[in-house]
Design a protein around this motif. Structure first.
Motif, short mmCIF file in Angstrom:
data_model
loop_
_atom_site.label_atom_id
_atom_site.label_comp_id
_atom_site.label_asym_id
_atom_site.label_seq_id
_atom_site.Cartn_x
_atom_site.Cartn_y
_atom_site.Cartn_z
N MET A 1 0.83 -1.21 0.00
CA MET A 1 0.00 0.00 0.00
C MET A 1 0.87 1.26 0.00
O MET A 1 0.58 2.23 -0.69
CB MET A 1 -0.92 0.00 1.22
N LYS A 2 1.96 1.27 0.77
CA LYS A 2 2.84 2.44 0.83
C LYS A 2 3.48 2.73 -0.53
O LYS A 2 3.62 3.88 -0.92
CB LYS A 2 3.95 2.21 1.86
N LEU A 3 3.89 1.68 -1.23
CA LEU A 3 4.63 1.86 -2.48
C LEU A 3 3.71 1.81 -3.69
O LEU A 3 4.12 1.36 -4.77
CB LEU A 3 5.71 0.77 -2.59
N PHE B 1 -0.66 14.45 0.80
CA PHE B 1 -1.00 13.28 -0.03
C PHE B 1 -2.43 12.80 0.23
O PHE B 1 -2.65 11.64 0.61
CB PHE B 1 0.00 12.13 0.23
N PRO B 2 -3.41 13.67 0.05
CA PRO B 2 -4.80 13.31 0.38
C PRO B 2 -5.37 12.18 -0.48
O PRO B 2 -6.34 11.52 -0.07
CB PRO B 2 -5.57 14.61 0.13
N THR B 3 -4.77 11.94 -1.66
CA THR B 3 -5.29 10.88 -2.53
C THR B 3 -4.56 9.55 -2.36
O THR B 3 -4.97 8.55 -2.94
CB THR B 3 -5.18 11.32 -4.01
N HIS B 4 -3.47 9.55 -1.59
CA HIS B 4 -2.74 8.30 -1.38
C HIS B 4 -3.42 7.51 -0.27
O HIS B 4 -3.70 8.05 0.81
CB HIS B 4 -1.28 8.59 -1.02
N GLN B 5 -3.65 6.23 -0.52
CA GLN B 5 -4.46 5.45 0.43
C GLN B 5 -3.81 5.29 1.80
O GLN B 5 -4.50 5.10 2.80
CB GLN B 5 -4.77 4.08 -0.16
N TYR B 6 -2.48 5.42 1.89
CA TYR B 6 -1.83 5.30 3.19
C TYR B 6 -2.11 6.51 4.08
O TYR B 6 -2.18 6.40 5.31
CB TYR B 6 -0.33 5.12 3.00
N PHE B 7 -2.30 7.68 3.47
CA PHE B 7 -2.52 8.90 4.23
C PHE B 7 -3.96 9.42 4.15
O PHE B 7 -4.30 10.38 4.84
CB PHE B 7 -1.58 10.01 3.73
N SER B 8 -4.79 8.83 3.32
CA SER B 8 -6.11 9.40 3.08
C SER B 8 -7.09 9.20 4.23
O SER B 8 -8.02 10.00 4.41
CB SER B 8 -6.71 8.80 1.80
N GLY C 1 -1.35 5.99 8.58
CA GLY C 1 -0.44 6.90 7.89
C GLY C 1 -0.41 8.28 8.52
O GLY C 1 0.66 8.85 8.75
N GLN C 2 -1.58 8.82 8.82
CA GLN C 2 -1.65 10.16 9.42
C GLN C 2 -1.07 10.17 10.83
O GLN C 2 -0.43 11.14 11.25
CB GLN C 2 -3.09 10.66 9.42
N LEU C 3 -1.28 9.11 11.59
CA LEU C 3 -0.73 9.04 12.94
C LEU C 3 0.80 8.99 12.91
O LEU C 3 1.48 9.66 13.70
CB LEU C 3 -1.28 7.82 13.68
N GLY D 1 6.37 12.68 4.65
CA GLY D 1 5.48 11.68 4.07
C GLY D 1 6.19 10.77 3.09
O GLY D 1 5.97 9.55 3.08
N ILE D 2 7.05 11.34 2.23
CA ILE D 2 7.83 10.53 1.28
C ILE D 2 8.70 9.53 2.02
O ILE D 2 8.82 8.36 1.64
CB ILE D 2 8.70 11.44 0.38
#
Length: 425
Positions: free
Chosen positions: A1-3, A101-108, A114-116, A143-144
């Protein structure tokens, strides 16, 4: 998911095998490798699944070659100890979590894993580096890193980018470093792409209008993740020069289209919206061109030039004050000269009136003189005429009569003398 992103250029299998061997070398954090030995495979690619480990390896190699003075090194506070503390930047960090990265599933997912992790990393760094604290843009860099490694590895790598590579300077509250970078980019355009530079200047578009996010987020806020990850690969070896190289390559490859834009709005929209939508081939070409460029000397010269200009501007107020004093003195002198000039003009006017009056008097005297001369000539002519008449009358009289006339005249003359004598006492 991250990559979950598309790679820029395929990493050949032999290069993947080379990275595998390097990552498995014992004591790799203590043995310094030849720079070319790292640079060559890096140019060919980095395997996405091992990219985080490669970055850690590259940062370790960089530290072996470039040891920072003790006073410039990052504080050595453990990551877990920082997480136990409270940060004054909490609100700013929480606000930016949803924007990163609001559209990336790890951070969305709101306050998801991801956000934590991103919150923890940004919080820890804000406590570690109190001068910088938290600044918009750092969240994309963090985030990267989190997409390729664990929290603690990302924290150590973020410290490397900020302190060892000097990125933290551009996030300081005064942002002087960012101003210098914008000046350097402008000078690069001026020297290498004069037509594009002139076009942007004509429409009053400075690099800060479009390039500031490129520098503050290392292109991560606008460009595809595969492209940004490839820029990070180069960043760990070439340092911050690579940001200028990529920016210059992006602008030069779109020069024709930018020159066709004929308004401020059109150009800015193209720079902010169209350029980031790169095709796969364009991304590969940009990275290839950036690898071939060497602008380190120019960047150093431009930085020195910037500081010289700033020093001149600092001296300007004193010069302006001196110029102002001189101007005041000149204005006072000018006012005095104007006053004297007016007085002289008044005297000149009075003299002209007097001269005019005298000239009128002279003309009057000359006219009277002319009249008198004319009158005298008339009288003389009249006298001559009378004398001629008398002579003619005498000549026409008989001699006896003429003698009597003369006797009469003599008597009249003597009588007159006698009377005059008798009147005397």
């Amino acid at each position: 998911m991250k990559l979950d992103y598309q790679e820029v250029g395929e990493c050949p299998k032999e290069v993947q095998a080379l990275w595998e061997r390097k990552l498995n070398v014992p004591c790799r954090t203590k043995v310094q490798w030849d720079k070319e030995e790292i640079h060559t495979p890096l140019c060919q690619g980095v395997p996405k699944g091992r990219r985080g480990e490669v970055w850690l390896l590259l940062s370790q190699q960089y530290r072996l070659r470039h040891r920072l003075p003790q006073r410039q090194q990052a504080p050595d506070t453990p990551y877990q100890d920082l997480l136990k503390q409270l940060t004054a930047q909490q609100h700013s960090i929480l606000v930016d979590l949803g924007r990163t990265f609001p559209t990336h599933q790890y951070f969305s997912t709101q306050l998801g894993a991801g956000q934590l992790s991103l919150y923890n990393l940004l919080k820890a760094y804000s406590l570690l580096d109190t001068e910088v604290g938290y600044c918009q843009g750092i969240s994309f860099v963090a985030g990267i890193l989190l997409l390729h490694m664990s929290e603690e590895q990302a924290f150590d790598t973020l410290k490397f980018l900020m302190y060892d590579l000097g990125l933290r300077r551009q996030y300081r509250p005064d942002m002087i470093s960012l101003q210098i970078q914008m000046y350097q980019l402008s000078r690069l355009l001026h020297d290498y792409h004069r037509g594009l530079y002139s076009h942007l200047e004509e429409h009053e578009i400075s690099p800060s209008l479009y390039a500031a996010p490129w520098f503050l987020t290392l292109f991560a806020s606008q460009f595809p993740l595969g492209f940004v990850s490839r820029i990070f690969d180069l960043l760990f070896v070439q340092g911050t020069d690579v940001i200028f190289k990529v920016a210059l390559c992006l602008l030069s490859s779109h020069e024709g289209e930018i020159l066709e834009c004929d308004s401020f709005e059109c150009i800015v929209d193209y720079l902010k919206t169209t350029i980031p939508t790169l095709s796969q081939n364009q991304m590969e070409e940009t990275i290839t061109k950036a690898l071939e460029m060497d602008i380190s000397k120019q960047l150093h010269a431009y930085e020195v030039e910037y500081h010289v200009l700033q020093d001149e501007m600092m001296d300007a107020p004193q010069t302006l004050s001196e110029d102002s004093d001189r101007l005041d003195k000149l204005e006072k002198t000018n006012a005095q000269l104007k006053k004297q000039n007016m007085e002289l003009l008044e005297k000149l006017q009075a003299a002209r009136v007097k001269i005019q009056s005298l000239e009128t008097s002279v003309e009057s005297f000359l006219a009277r003189e002319s009249q008198m001369k004319h009158l005298i000539r008339s009288l003389e002519q009249e006298k001559t005429s009378y004398q001629k008449t008398i002579e003619r009358m005498r000549s026409s009289l008989p001699q006896d009569s003429a003698a009597e006339v003369e006797m009469t005249q003599l008597k009249s003359g003597s009588n007159g003398k006698t009377k005059a004598a008798s009147k005397k006492p």
